[in-house]
Design an enzyme around this catalytic site. Structure first.
Site, short mmCIF file in Angstrom:
data_model
loop_
_atom_site.label_atom_id
_atom_site.label_comp_id
_atom_site.label_asym_id
_atom_site.label_seq_id
_atom_site.Cartn_x
_atom_site.Cartn_y
_atom_site.Cartn_z
N SER A 143 27.43 68.35 19.60
CA SER A 143 28.13 69.32 20.47
C SER A 143 27.90 68.98 21.94
O SER A 143 27.22 69.74 22.65
CB SER A 143 27.73 70.75 20.14
OG SER A 143 26.35 70.92 19.94
N GLY A 192 16.69 64.07 17.17
CA GLY A 192 15.84 64.75 16.18
C GLY A 192 16.44 66.02 15.59
O GLY A 192 15.73 66.77 14.91
N LYS A 193 17.71 66.25 15.82
CA LYS A 193 18.36 67.48 15.33
C LYS A 193 18.23 67.66 13.82
O LYS A 193 17.77 68.70 13.35
CB LYS A 193 19.86 67.50 15.71
CG LYS A 193 20.14 67.37 17.18
CD LYS A 193 21.63 67.36 17.47
CE LYS A 193 22.41 66.26 16.81
NZ LYS A 193 22.09 64.90 17.28
N SER A 194 18.65 66.65 13.07
CA SER A 194 18.66 66.76 11.60
C SER A 194 17.25 66.87 11.06
O SER A 194 16.98 67.70 10.17
CB SER A 194 19.33 65.54 10.96
OG SER A 194 20.64 65.40 11.43
N GLY A 200 22.03 67.97 20.89
CA GLY A 200 21.30 66.86 21.52
C GLY A 200 21.94 65.54 21.12
O GLY A 200 22.80 65.49 20.22
N LEU A 201 21.48 64.49 21.78
CA LEU A 201 22.02 63.15 21.52
C LEU A 201 21.77 62.73 20.07
O LEU A 201 20.86 63.26 19.40
CB LEU A 201 21.32 62.14 22.42
CG LEU A 201 21.65 62.18 23.92
CD1 LEU A 201 20.65 61.30 24.69
CD2 LEU A 201 23.08 61.72 24.17
N SER A 202 22.54 61.77 19.61
CA SER A 202 22.27 61.16 18.31
C SER A 202 20.87 60.53 18.36
O SER A 202 20.52 59.85 19.33
CB SER A 202 23.33 60.08 18.04
OG SER A 202 23.05 59.42 16.84
N GLY A 203 20.05 60.82 17.37
CA GLY A 203 18.69 60.27 17.34
C GLY A 203 17.66 61.13 18.06
O GLY A 203 16.47 60.80 18.08
N1 LIG Z 1 31.27 58.06 18.36
C1 LIG Z 1 30.24 58.78 17.89
N2 LIG Z 1 29.51 59.58 18.71
C2 LIG Z 1 28.50 60.30 18.23
N3 LIG Z 1 28.11 60.30 16.92
C3 LIG Z 1 28.79 59.52 16.06
C4 LIG Z 1 29.87 58.72 16.50
N4 LIG Z 1 30.36 58.04 15.43
C5 LIG Z 1 29.63 58.41 14.36
N5 LIG Z 1 28.69 59.29 14.72
C6 LIG Z 1 27.80 59.96 13.76
O1 LIG Z 1 28.31 61.29 13.66
C7 LIG Z 1 27.31 62.24 13.93
C8 LIG Z 1 27.76 63.25 14.98
O2 LIG Z 1 28.60 64.18 14.44
P1 LIG Z 1 28.72 65.62 15.09
O3 LIG Z 1 29.67 66.37 14.24
O4 LIG Z 1 27.36 66.19 15.26
O5 LIG Z 1 29.33 65.30 16.53
S1 LIG Z 1 30.02 66.29 17.58
O6 LIG Z 1 29.20 67.51 17.62
O7 LIG Z 1 31.37 66.57 17.14
O8 LIG Z 1 30.00 65.58 18.86
C9 LIG Z 1 26.12 61.50 14.47
O9 LIG Z 1 25.01 62.11 13.84
P2 LIG Z 1 23.59 62.31 14.55
O10 LIG Z 1 23.08 60.91 14.77
O11 LIG Z 1 22.80 63.05 13.51
O12 LIG Z 1 23.75 63.08 15.81
C10 LIG Z 1 26.34 60.05 14.09
O13 LIG Z 1 25.64 59.77 12.91
N1 LIG Z 2 9.28 65.41 17.72
C1 LIG Z 2 10.26 64.91 16.96
N2 LIG Z 2 11.21 65.73 16.46
C2 LIG Z 2 12.22 65.24 15.70
N3 LIG Z 2 12.36 63.92 15.38
C3 LIG Z 2 11.43 63.05 15.85
C4 LIG Z 2 10.36 63.51 16.66
N4 LIG Z 2 9.61 62.45 16.99
C5 LIG Z 2 10.17 61.38 16.41
N5 LIG Z 2 11.27 61.73 15.70
C6 LIG Z 2 12.11 60.80 14.93
O1 LIG Z 2 13.37 60.66 15.57
C7 LIG Z 2 14.40 60.41 14.61
C8 LIG Z 2 15.47 61.45 14.81
O2 LIG Z 2 16.53 61.23 13.91
P1 LIG Z 2 17.52 62.36 13.46
O3 LIG Z 2 16.77 63.57 13.04
O4 LIG Z 2 18.48 61.76 12.48
O5 LIG Z 2 18.25 62.71 14.84
P2 LIG Z 2 19.69 63.36 15.08
O6 LIG Z 2 19.98 64.26 13.92
O7 LIG Z 2 19.56 64.09 16.37
O8 LIG Z 2 20.65 62.21 15.16
C9 LIG Z 2 13.75 60.50 13.23
O9 LIG Z 2 13.48 59.19 12.78
C10 LIG Z 2 12.45 61.27 13.51
O10 LIG Z 2 11.42 60.95 12.61
#
Ligand SMILES: Nc1ncnc2c1ncn2[C@@H]1O[C@H](COP(=O)(O)OS(=O)(=O)O)[C@@H](OP(=O)(O)O)[C@H]1O
Ligand SMILES: Nc1ncnc2c1ncn2[C@@H]1O[C@H](COP(=O)(O)OP(=O)(O)O)[C@@H](O)[C@H]1O
Length: 202
Positions: free
Chosen positions: A111, A42-44, A37-40
């Site tokens: 991914s 909720g994956k982590s 899923g997109l960054s933010g």
């Molecule tokens: N350009 C760009 N695009 C997306 N994300 C970025 C980028 N630069 C840094 N980050 C940070 O790196 C995390 C994503 O790493 P991933 O290994 O999950 O990415 S990927 O699967 O290879 O696309 C991602 O983590 P999440 O926010 O937890 O998704 C970001 O914190």
């Molecule tokens: N239903 C939900 N499941 C997961 N995260 C949620 C949900 N609702 C709100 N959030 C919030 O969204 C944010 C997701 O951040 P994070 O887990 O770092 O996302 P990712 O790993 O996809 O980048 C966190 O601040 C989390 O508390």
């Protein structure tokens, strides 16, 4: 880098202890739960909560978080499509080793490309790869912006940012969809936790 796939001089050594033996010792099956899923989205957060729940129930787990893996084994990779492909390939291969070790793996990686996710799935046995689409619209992810990365990406400080300047290909047939914009943390976690629990029995 050249692949060794067709190198006839490399022979596979089959150990006496099998994946099944290790699973028996752990009293549960092993598998990889692949959060995409997109960054933010909720994956982590979800992977961490699900791991806590399983761990407290005596299930052997390991969390592979894209962010963390990029600090170590993948610290030579950036965010070009080619490097993301290699990132996913390595995480899938590492995940496969853990699954072979009898562990329930939680992988939290954007991914963004369907082909890379399919390649990851293809190295696992039937039922071993569970694709969880962590669904959340871009505007909601951007509003959450837990690490301030969208702000930087909009300001042009981060190139190749998923959803802004690079695509995210929505999974067409995920095993599970968690809609984090419309369900709270506890509900989202429960959905994944229950899905796994139903499939752990040997
Ligand atoms: N350009 C760009 N695009 C997306 N994300 C970025 C980028 N630069 C840094 N980050 C940070 O790196 C995390 C994503 O790493 P991933 O290994 O999950 O990415 S990927 O699967 O290879 O696309 C991602 O983590 P999440 O926010 O937890 O998704 C970001 O914190
Ligand atoms: N239903 C939900 N499941 C997961 N995260 C949620 C949900 N609702 C709100 N959030 C919030 O969204 C944010 C997701 O951040 P994070 O887990 O770092 O996302 P990712 O790993 O996809 O980048 C966190 O601040 C989390 O508390």
């Amino acid at each position: 880098m050249e692949s060794n796939q067709s190198n006839k001089n490399i022979v596979w050594h089959k150990g006496s202890i099998t994946k099944k033996d290790r699973q028996k010792l752990n009293h549960h099956k092993s598998m990889i739960i692949w959060f995409t899923g997109l960054s933010g989205s909720g994956k982590s957060t979800l992977a961490n909560l699900v791991e806590m729940a399983l761990h407290s129930e005596g299930i052997r787990t390991y969390l592979l978080d894209g962010d963390n893996i990029r600090h170590g084994i993948n610290n030579n990779l950036n965010f070009s499509p080619e490097d993301r492909k290699e990132n996913i390939r390595r995480i899938a291969e590492v995940g496969k080793l853990f699954v072979d070790a009898g562990i329930v793996v939680l992988a939290a990686v954007i991914s963004p490309y369907a082909e890379d996710r399919e390649n990851a799935r293809s190295i696992f046995g039937p039922g071993e790869f569970v694709e969880v689409y962590v669904k959340c619209p871009l505007d909601e992810c951007e509003a959450r912006d837990p690490k301030g990365l969208y702000k930087k990406a909009r300001a042009g400080e981060i190139k190749n940012f998923t959803g802004i300047s690079q695509p995210y290909e929505i999974p067409v047939a995920p095993d599970l969809v968690v809609d984090t914009a419309n369900s709270n943390l506890a509900e989202s976690m429960k959905l994944v936790h229950e899905y796994i629990k139903e499939r752990l029995q040997l």
